[in-house]
Design a protein around this motif. Structure first.
Motif, PDB file in Angstrom:
ATOM      1  N   GLU B  34       0.830  -1.206   0.000  1.00 38.90           N
ATOM      2  CA  GLU B  34       0.000   0.000   0.000  1.00 38.90           C
ATOM      3  C   GLU B  34       0.860   1.251   0.000  1.00 38.90           C
ATOM      4  O   GLU B  34       0.548   2.244  -0.675  1.00 38.90           O
ATOM      5  N   ILE B  35       1.919   1.211   0.762  1.00 40.37           N
ATOM      6  CA  ILE B  35       2.826   2.355   0.789  1.00 40.37           C
ATOM      7  C   ILE B  35       3.434   2.564  -0.589  1.00 40.37           C
ATOM      8  O   ILE B  35       3.513   3.692  -1.095  1.00 40.37           O
ATOM      9  N   ALA B  36       3.853   1.465  -1.197  1.00 40.77           N
ATOM     10  CA  ALA B  36       4.436   1.566  -2.539  1.00 40.77           C
ATOM     11  C   ALA B  36       3.445   2.201  -3.499  1.00 40.77           C
ATOM     12  O   ALA B  36       3.780   3.129  -4.245  1.00 40.77           O
ATOM     13  N   ALA B  37       2.202   1.749  -3.461  1.00 42.09           N
ATOM     14  CA  ALA B  37       1.184   2.293  -4.353  1.00 42.09           C
ATOM     15  C   ALA B  37       0.941   3.771  -4.063  1.00 42.09           C
ATOM     16  O   ALA B  37       0.858   4.595  -4.981  1.00 42.09           O
ATOM     17  N   GLU B  38       0.855   4.116  -2.778  1.00 41.31           N
ATOM     18  CA  GLU B  38       0.598   5.501  -2.391  1.00 41.31           C
ATOM     19  C   GLU B  38       1.732   6.422  -2.825  1.00 41.31           C
ATOM     20  O   GLU B  38       1.502   7.556  -3.235  1.00 41.31           O
ATOM     21  N   ALA B  39       2.948   5.897  -2.749  1.00 43.25           N
ATOM     22  CA  ALA B  39       4.112   6.709  -3.129  1.00 43.25           C
ATOM     23  C   ALA B  39       4.395   6.622  -4.618  1.00 43.25           C
ATOM     24  O   ALA B  39       5.277   7.328  -5.124  1.00 43.25           O
ATOM     25  N   GLY B  40       3.708   5.744  -5.310  1.00 41.85           N
ATOM     26  CA  GLY B  40       3.910   5.619  -6.751  1.00 41.85           C
ATOM     27  C   GLY B  40       5.189   4.915  -7.140  1.00 41.85           C
ATOM     28  O   GLY B  40       5.764   5.181  -8.179  1.00 41.85           O
ATOM     29  N   VAL B  41       5.626   4.012  -6.285  1.00 41.23           N
ATOM     30  CA  VAL B  41       6.836   3.244  -6.589  1.00 41.23           C
ATOM     31  C   VAL B  41       6.535   1.756  -6.472  1.00 41.23           C
ATOM     32  O   VAL B  41       5.406   1.379  -6.152  1.00 41.23           O
ATOM     33  N   SER B  42       7.519   0.950  -6.748  1.00 39.97           N
ATOM     34  CA  SER B  42       7.302  -0.492  -6.668  1.00 39.97           C
ATOM     35  C   SER B  42       7.584  -0.998  -5.267  1.00 39.97           C
ATOM     36  O   SER B  42       8.212  -0.311  -4.449  1.00 39.97           O
ATOM     37  N   LEU B  43       7.104  -2.183  -4.996  1.00 42.56           N
ATOM     38  CA  LEU B  43       7.325  -2.791  -3.686  1.00 42.56           C
ATOM     39  C   LEU B  43       8.811  -2.875  -3.357  1.00 42.56           C
ATOM     40  O   LEU B  43       9.219  -2.649  -2.217  1.00 42.56           O
ATOM     41  N   ARG B  44       9.597  -3.197  -4.375  1.00 41.26           N
ATOM     42  CA  ARG B  44      11.029  -3.351  -4.172  1.00 41.26           C
ATOM     43  C   ARG B  44      11.685  -2.074  -3.621  1.00 41.26           C
ATOM     44  O   ARG B  44      12.610  -2.128  -2.813  1.00 41.26           O
ATOM     45  N   VAL B  45      11.204  -0.948  -4.091  1.00 42.46           N
ATOM     46  CA  VAL B  45      11.775   0.320  -3.646  1.00 42.46           C
ATOM     47  C   VAL B  45      11.541   0.505  -2.151  1.00 42.46           C
ATOM     48  O   VAL B  45      12.427   0.938  -1.416  1.00 42.46           O
ATOM     49  N   VAL B  46      10.345   0.174  -1.713  1.00 42.15           N
ATOM     50  CA  VAL B  46      10.054   0.283  -0.287  1.00 42.15           C
ATOM     51  C   VAL B  46      10.982  -0.639   0.492  1.00 42.15           C
ATOM     52  O   VAL B  46      11.537  -0.258   1.530  1.00 42.15           O
ATOM     53  N   GLN B  47      11.161  -1.835  -0.024  1.00 36.83           N
ATOM     54  CA  GLN B  47      12.059  -2.780   0.644  1.00 36.83           C
ATOM     55  C   GLN B  47      13.495  -2.281   0.629  1.00 36.83           C
ATOM     56  O   GLN B  47      14.258  -2.527   1.557  1.00 36.83           O
ATOM     57  N   TYR B  48      13.836  -1.599  -0.450  1.00 37.43           N
ATOM     58  CA  TYR B  48      15.231  -1.182  -0.625  1.00 37.43           C
ATOM     59  C   TYR B  48      15.616  -0.096   0.368  1.00 37.43           C
ATOM     60  O   TYR B  48      16.734  -0.094   0.872  1.00 37.43           O
ATOM     61  N   TYR B  49      14.693   0.810   0.662  1.00 39.88           N
ATOM     62  CA  TYR B  49      15.048   1.946   1.502  1.00 39.88           C
ATOM     63  C   TYR B  49      14.681   1.744   2.962  1.00 39.88           C
ATOM     64  O   TYR B  49      15.041   2.560   3.814  1.00 39.88           O
ATOM     65  N   PHE B  50      13.943   0.698   3.233  1.00 39.42           N
ATOM     66  CA  PHE B  50      13.691   0.341   4.635  1.00 39.42           C
ATOM     67  C   PHE B  50      13.891  -1.162   4.782  1.00 39.42           C
ATOM     68  O   PHE B  50      13.287  -1.947   4.057  1.00 39.42           O
ATOM     69  N   THR B  51      14.719  -1.518   5.718  1.00 38.18           N
ATOM     70  CA  THR B  51      15.050  -2.931   5.877  1.00 38.18           C
ATOM     71  C   THR B  51      13.820  -3.729   6.306  1.00 38.18           C
ATOM     72  O   THR B  51      13.613  -4.842   5.850  1.00 38.18           O
TER      73      THR B  51
END
Lengths: 208, 208
Positions: B34-51
């Motif tokens: 949901e965060i990825a969608a809200e921020a307009g990025v992919s799931l991987r990006v969320v994983q990449y910047y937060f462990t």
DNA sequence: ACTGTTAGGATACGACTGTATCCATTCGAA
DNA sequence: TTCGAATGGATACAGTCGTATCCTAACAGT
């Protein structure tokens, strides 16, 4: 054991299992299977006695409201006859604050429900509608006390009551968050009541 | 677009997306996807910047605390020079209450976080430790005001401040629950400040 | 004794969760 | 020009979720 089960009793057991989970591990830890495990029954039984998870959650919310109401009525009722107006307020507000383990658990669950209701319309419909009764009751009491001369005439009863209830809620939150002890919260309430009623004794002096 | 990304900026965007979800749909609606969608990025990006998801949630909690702090400091700072002690209190307490859409959203998210922290030790470690600074600040202020004669000498500054902060929290909860308007909450605060400081004007009278 | 409703055990479904892995880019440094 | 690190797309995995289904007991009324 199959036939003839007391449905209300069954639902009560399941609701209490729900509240036990919600008050100790939070509302997000409440799942059908967890409730079943906590109540010592199978998942099917939980499904059988509650059509939905929503129905289950609503039941918990309602029960919690009933418990709060019971606590306040019990304290207020016992205090109404023999105490000063100030004593009634101390009793009611003391019933709102978490004063023992069970009421603390209930306050935890209540806080969790209240917060969930802020973003969940289905829960808001159940729980964010009723709490005016207590405010009205106390306002009537305070107005009477004011007319009897126990409270200064420049006080506004409605605002004072609203203040006290909001204060009690705020103090409850701080007690649950371990930022304040129960005793410290009661002391703050007492301090406030001292200013409202004057630093009188709790018990009404015996008529001479 | 790959190389050389501002990590702090990225994390800020993701944290804001998180808070947008938490404040409108609740903390239980916050998921990585949901965060990825809200921020307009992919799931991987969320994983990449937060462990972790926990790291993400902690970031949101911290940011929220920083926003509150900023709001209070901003109001208090602007008010400190030109207002009466009472004006400073009105400014600070007014900054705690939700006074516009953004601060209301932040209060929503804060409430959700605070409630979650009551049953989640990992969140409690982040968020339930700091809030004494404001209490100390206001206590110093009130003590000074009392010594200057602006407050009656029989008041206890520490208790008064604790009362005001707990009251503000309780009022915030009621405003979020739509049981009271923002204006009604401010009126209650003002009523209380009137009694504490005397029904004086907000601005200090010009020296003659 | 038979039958239909009530009460629940067992299991499955699709959706969603956090996390991990594989892989393709793209750029800075050598 | 080459190489390796930074960045992120695509996909997979093992759980858990609410809910639905299937089936078997056990009792009440006939």
């Amino acid at each position: 054991m199959p036939r003839q089960v007391d449905h209300d009793e069954r639902r009560r057991q399941l609701t209490e299992a729900l509240l036990r989970i919600a008050s100790t591990r939070g509302l997000q830890a409440v799942s059908m299977r967890e409730i079943a495990a906590e109540a010592g029954v199978s998942l099917r039984v939980v499904q059988y006695y509650f059509t939905n998870k929503l129905a289950l959650l609503e039941s918990g919310f309602t029960e919690l409201g009933a418990r709060m109401d019971r606590r306040v009525k019990q304290r207020a009722g016992a205090a109404a006859g023999e105490l000063t107006p100030r004593g009634v307020f101390a009793a009611v507000l003391g019933a709102i604050l978490p004063f023992d383990e069970q009421s603390k658990l209930d306050s935890m669950a209540w806080t969790a429900y209240y917060t969930a209701a802020l973003t969940d319309p289905a829960l808001a419909a159940v729980g964010l509608t009723l709490p005016n009764a207590l405010e009205d009751f106390l306002t009537v009491r305070l107005t009477a006390a004011q007319q009897a001369g126990d409270v200064a005439s420049d006080r506004d009863p409605r605002t004072e009551v609203a203040t006290l209830l909001a204060l009690a809620n705020g103090l409850t939150a701080s007690v649950l968050g371990r930022q304040r002890s129960h005793e410290a919260a009661v002391a703050i309430i007492d301090y406030h009541l001292d200013r409202l009623f004057g630093p009188a004794a709790t018990r009404r002096p015996p008529p001479d």
